[in-house]
Design a protein around this motif. Structure first.
Motif, short mmCIF file in Angstrom:
data_model
loop_
_atom_site.label_atom_id
_atom_site.label_comp_id
_atom_site.label_asym_id
_atom_site.label_seq_id
_atom_site.Cartn_x
_atom_site.Cartn_y
_atom_site.Cartn_z
N GLY A 93 -23.59 -20.50 -12.43
CA GLY A 93 -23.07 -19.67 -11.35
C GLY A 93 -23.82 -19.83 -10.04
O GLY A 93 -23.52 -19.15 -9.06
N SER A 142 -21.90 -14.07 -10.14
CA SER A 142 -21.87 -13.32 -11.38
C SER A 142 -20.42 -13.21 -11.85
O SER A 142 -19.49 -13.36 -11.04
N PRO A 143 -20.20 -12.96 -13.14
CA PRO A 143 -18.82 -12.78 -13.61
C PRO A 143 -18.10 -11.69 -12.82
O PRO A 143 -18.63 -10.61 -12.60
N GLY A 144 -16.90 -12.02 -12.34
CA GLY A 144 -16.12 -11.09 -11.53
C GLY A 144 -16.30 -11.25 -10.04
O GLY A 144 -15.58 -10.63 -9.25
N ASP A 145 -17.26 -12.07 -9.59
CA ASP A 145 -17.48 -12.29 -8.16
C ASP A 145 -16.38 -13.17 -7.56
O ASP A 145 -15.78 -14.01 -8.26
N CYS A 212 -13.14 -17.81 -7.75
CA CYS A 212 -13.46 -16.63 -8.56
C CYS A 212 -14.17 -17.05 -9.83
O CYS A 212 -13.82 -18.08 -10.44
N ARG A 213 -15.16 -16.25 -10.24
CA ARG A 213 -15.75 -16.46 -11.55
C ARG A 213 -15.19 -15.41 -12.50
O ARG A 213 -15.31 -14.20 -12.26
N LYS A 214 -14.57 -15.87 -13.56
CA LYS A 214 -13.90 -14.96 -14.48
C LYS A 214 -14.92 -14.05 -15.17
O LYS A 214 -16.04 -14.43 -15.44
N LYS A 215 -14.45 -12.84 -15.48
CA LYS A 215 -15.32 -11.89 -16.19
C LYS A 215 -15.46 -12.31 -17.65
O LYS A 215 -14.56 -12.93 -18.21
#
Length: 215
Positions: A93, A142-145, A212-215
């Motif tokens: 990330g 981070s996840p969700g960013d 987007c970084r997936k959650k």
């Protein structure tokens, strides 16, 4: 990513560059002119950035320095280009980046207290001064960013009353939609811009990239 040119040719460009170790180069840039000359300068700049990104996949600031000197040697400073170039490590990330005079991309965090970070300028635009340098910075996905990158055709777009779209309206589009997919968020930006400008003729190219970084 999406590009909406103001004319038949465009001085804006973007690129996703496959690098070693599964990393990705992320580029968005804007040539400070219009018409065929800007399109040719765009083609030169995009080729040089991709070439040296591949040669120096872990050193975005160093690659930018070489691109800058090559541009000046080929064009003698007749034009310049603002550019954001980042190297994303999907497995960690981490995003290492340089910003050469470009409008700051917006990082929306799902975990930090500050809702939006602006990845501000770390050096001047490409093609202005020989042997200049850029500071290299690092942010963490981070996840969700969500990361929104854009050219100034967005923030400088005008409506019929002469008002500009501006950064605040862009924040208003971005923040409520932080959980949307990259494509949905990108479409929302263009819907808002086109609704704001209405029948007013577009005077500048518009480019938007969403990561987007997936959650």
């Amino acid at each position: 990513a999406r590009l909406q040119p103001a004319r038949e040719t465009s001085g804006d460009f973007y690129d996703f560059i496959p690098l070693s170790n599964g990393n990705r180069g992320i580029v968005i840039a804007d040539v400070t002119d219009k018409g065929m000359g800007a399109a040719m300068f765009m083609a030169l700049s995009s080729t040089l950035i991709r070439t040296y990104a591949l040669q120096y996949p872990t050193l975005p600031a160093f690659a930018m320095g070489i691109v800058n000197d090559r541009i000046l040697s080929d064009t003698r400073g007749s034009m310049f280009v603002t550019a954001f170039f980042g190297v994303l490590e999907p497995h960690t990330g981490r995003l290492r980046y340089v910003n050469a005079g470009h409008p700051p991309p917006l990082m929306v965090s799902s975990t930090k207290g500050k809702p939006v970070d602006q990845l501000r300028v770390t050096g001047m635009a490409l093609g202005m001064v020989e042997r200049t340098t850029w500071q290299q910075k690092v942010v963490k996905f981070s996840p969700g960013d969500v990361l929104l990158l854009y050219t100034d055709g967005i923030t400088e777009a005008e409506n019929l009353d002469g008002d500009i779209f501006g950064e605040d309206r862009l924040f208003d589009v971005l923040l409520p939609r932080r959980s949307c997919s990259a494509e949905e968020l990108q479409n929302s930006v263009f819907e808002e811009i086109n609704g704001f400008t209405g029948s007013q003729a577009t005077i500048d190219d518009i480019a938007v990239m969403v990561v987007c970084r997936k959650k």
